[in-house]
Design a protein around this motif. Structure first.
Motif, PDB file in Angstrom:
ATOM      1  N   LYS A  43       0.853  -1.186   0.000  1.00 23.13           N
ATOM      2  CA  LYS A  43       0.000   0.000   0.000  1.00 23.13           C
ATOM      3  C   LYS A  43       0.891   1.238   0.000  1.00 23.13           C
ATOM      4  N   LEU A  44       0.300   2.358  -0.451  1.00 22.50           N
ATOM      5  CA  LEU A  44       1.030   3.621  -0.447  1.00 22.50           C
ATOM      6  C   LEU A  44       1.244   4.083   0.984  1.00 22.50           C
ATOM      7  N   HIS A  45       2.399   4.661   1.224  1.00 26.37           N
ATOM      8  CA  HIS A  45       2.702   5.158   2.562  1.00 26.37           C
ATOM      9  C   HIS A  45       2.399   6.649   2.644  1.00 26.37           C
ATOM     10  N   GLU A  46       1.452   7.020   3.473  1.00 28.57           N
ATOM     11  CA  GLU A  46       1.116   8.406   3.815  1.00 28.57           C
ATOM     12  C   GLU A  46       1.207   9.383   2.668  1.00 28.57           C
ATOM     13  N   SER A  47       0.385   9.210   1.697  1.00 25.44           N
ATOM     14  CA  SER A  47       0.356  10.123   0.564  1.00 25.44           C
ATOM     15  C   SER A  47      -0.713  11.179   0.789  1.00 25.44           C
ATOM     16  N   ASP A  48      -0.357  12.446   0.572  1.00 26.06           N
ATOM     17  CA  ASP A  48      -1.334  13.522   0.717  1.00 26.06           C
ATOM     18  C   ASP A  48      -1.890  13.962  -0.636  1.00 26.06           C
ATOM     19  N   ARG A  49      -1.622  13.160  -1.674  1.00 28.62           N
ATOM     20  CA  ARG A  49      -2.140  13.456  -3.017  1.00 28.62           C
ATOM     21  C   ARG A  49      -2.642  12.170  -3.654  1.00 28.62           C
ATOM     22  N   GLU A  50      -3.429  12.321  -4.700  1.00 28.32           N
ATOM     23  CA  GLU A  50      -3.958  11.157  -5.416  1.00 28.32           C
ATOM     24  C   GLU A  50      -2.848  10.537  -6.263  1.00 28.32           C
ATOM     25  N   ILE A  51      -2.540   9.280  -6.017  1.00 29.60           N
ATOM     26  CA  ILE A  51      -1.493   8.577  -6.740  1.00 29.60           C
ATOM     27  C   ILE A  51      -2.047   7.233  -7.190  1.00 29.60           C
ATOM     28  N   THR A  52      -1.695   6.835  -8.405  1.00 27.16           N
ATOM     29  CA  THR A  52      -2.000   5.505  -8.901  1.00 27.16           C
ATOM     30  C   THR A  52      -0.717   4.897  -9.437  1.00 27.16           C
ATOM     31  N   LEU A  53      -0.346   3.749  -8.896  1.00 26.02           N
ATOM     32  CA  LEU A  53       0.829   3.013  -9.364  1.00 26.02           C
ATOM     33  C   LEU A  53       0.318   1.869 -10.234  1.00 26.02           C
ATOM     34  N   ILE A  67       2.638  -7.937   7.070  1.00 27.61           N
ATOM     35  CA  ILE A  67       3.224  -8.490   5.843  1.00 27.61           C
ATOM     36  C   ILE A  67       3.003  -7.563   4.646  1.00 27.61           C
ATOM     37  N   THR A  68       2.511  -6.356   4.898  1.00 23.64           N
ATOM     38  CA  THR A  68       2.233  -5.396   3.833  1.00 23.64           C
ATOM     39  C   THR A  68       3.397  -4.429   3.678  1.00 23.64           C
ATOM     40  N   LEU A  69       3.943  -4.361   2.457  1.00 23.38           N
ATOM     41  CA  LEU A  69       5.028  -3.425   2.177  1.00 23.38           C
ATOM     42  C   LEU A  69       4.467  -2.024   1.995  1.00 23.38           C
ATOM     43  N   LEU A  70       5.207  -1.029   2.472  1.00 25.35           N
ATOM     44  CA  LEU A  70       4.829   0.372   2.325  1.00 25.35           C
ATOM     45  C   LEU A  70       5.648   0.950   1.181  1.00 25.35           C
ATOM     46  N   VAL A  71       4.977   1.508   0.182  1.00 25.30           N
ATOM     47  CA  VAL A  71       5.665   1.929  -1.032  1.00 25.30           C
ATOM     48  C   VAL A  71       5.390   3.391  -1.361  1.00 25.30           C
ATOM     49  N   VAL A  72       6.285   3.964  -2.169  1.00 26.13           N
ATOM     50  CA  VAL A  72       6.128   5.309  -2.715  1.00 26.13           C
ATOM     51  C   VAL A  72       6.652   5.283  -4.148  1.00 26.13           C
TER      52      VAL A  72
END
Length: 82
Positions: A43-53, A67-72
């Motif tokens: 899951k995305l880590h603390e994003s304050d904007r709309e992001i789609t990977l 077991i969930t990786l935090l990604v940016v």
């Protein structure tokens, strides 16, 4: 019936690692990434904007929660406090 909720701690990595998106990840929805030949929930880590990977996008893995990786996104400015 009694439920037990355990808060899962976040562990931040000292340096970002590289992974690849396997299943789309958005600001509101978890997905999946490939990291070291294995697939992980992410899951995305603390994003304050709309992001789609999107699938096959290269990302930074900066931590783990359970077991969930935090990604940016790779182009995201990372600041690590020592």
């Amino acid at each position: 019936m009694k439920y037990l909720f355990v808060k899962v701690e976040i562990e931040m990595f000292p340096e970002p690692l590289i992974g690849t998106v396997e299943e789309r990840i958005t600001s509101n929805q978890s997905g999946r990434v490939k990291f070291l030949g294995t697939y992980w929930p992410a899951k995305l880590h603390e994003s304050d904007r709309e992001i789609t990977l999107i699938p096959e996008e290269t990302i930074h893995i900066i931590g783990i929660q359970g077991i969930t990786l935090l990604v940016v996104p790779i182009n995201n400015e990372l600041t690590h406090q020592k």
